[in-house]
Design a protein around this motif. Structure first.
Motif: not given
Length: 231
Positions: A142-170
């Motif tokens: 929730a914290l990491h998602d909240l930060i990404a969603s309020h960074c003010g850059s859709p592109r930056l959030r998109h790039e962060i989201d690419r690593y989401k599944e990897l982090m879930v697996c970790v």
């Protein structure tokens, strides 16, 4: 490769299954990843498997070779650290930008304060309690998602989201309560800086958190090769 449940979105689940197979050495460097064969093992159609292989290619876990299909690339402590490095670059900047929005965004402040309260309660609870790990992970995400969603850059959030599944697996593979407790403690520090409007300190706290997590996870997943860099 373990089959996936059919009642959920398949692409992210296929991604997780394949990454987890790499973590556990069921898939190793040089293995060919044949779509039809994987689809049969997973109990899925070929479409989500192809989509998953494309996503793994963007993460540098799979190489797509013309006329040969997909081949598993080497994956170990070094590669995991590199992925955390990229994630760190992205999330440190996202944290800095989100901190600048906290003062003028009432709902964001309220949500951060709510997450902080939840994290303090988690730290007060016994780590052996039923559901503790799941609750700790949920606040982490929730914290990491909240930060990404309020960074003010859709592109930056998109790039962060690419690593989401990897982090879930970790998290699923490590399943280590001591590491998650450390993460919660470090998250509280990040939230305190965000609520205090200290952008640079919040960004630095995020950097330290992800650096620390990378080392802890690398040592647990790949103990035979996970040496501290520079030694």
């Amino acid at each position: 490769v373990e089959p996936v449940p059919l009642d959920l979105g398949l692409r992210p689940l296929v991604v997780r299954r394949l990454i987890r197979a790499m973590f556990t050495q069921k898939l190793v460097s040089g293995d060919r990843l044949v779509v039809n064969k994987l689809a049969t093992q997973l109990g899925a159609s070929s479409t989500p498997v192809r989509e998953a292989l494309l996503e793994l290619n963007t993460l540098g876990l799979v190489e797509l070779i013309p006329n040969r299909g997909a081949v598993c690339l080497a994956f170990g402590a070094e590669q995991l650290r590199e992925m955390y490095l990229v994630r760190r670059v992205l999330e440190v900047e996202a944290t800095r930008r989100a901190a600048q929005a906290v003062e003028s965004d009432g709902p964001l402040r309220e949500k951060l304060a709510e997450i902080r309260t939840q994290m303090k309660e988690i730290l007060e609870d016994n780590t052996a309690a039923a559901g503790w790990l799941e609750e700790a992970v949920a606040t982490d995400v929730a914290l990491h998602d909240l930060i990404a969603s309020h960074c003010g850059s859709p592109r930056l959030r998109h790039e962060i989201d690419r690593y989401k599944e990897l982090m879930v697996c970790v998290r699923e593979t490590v399943d280590e309560r001591s590491i998650q407790r450390i993460a919660v403690e470090e998250h509280v520090a990040i939230v305190d800086h965000l609520l205090g409007g200290r952008a640079d300190q919040a960004a630095d706290a995020m950097r330290c958190h992800l650096e620390h997590t990378a080392e802890l996870v690398a040592n647990l997943l790949f103990p035979a090769e996970a040496e501290v860099p520079g030694q």
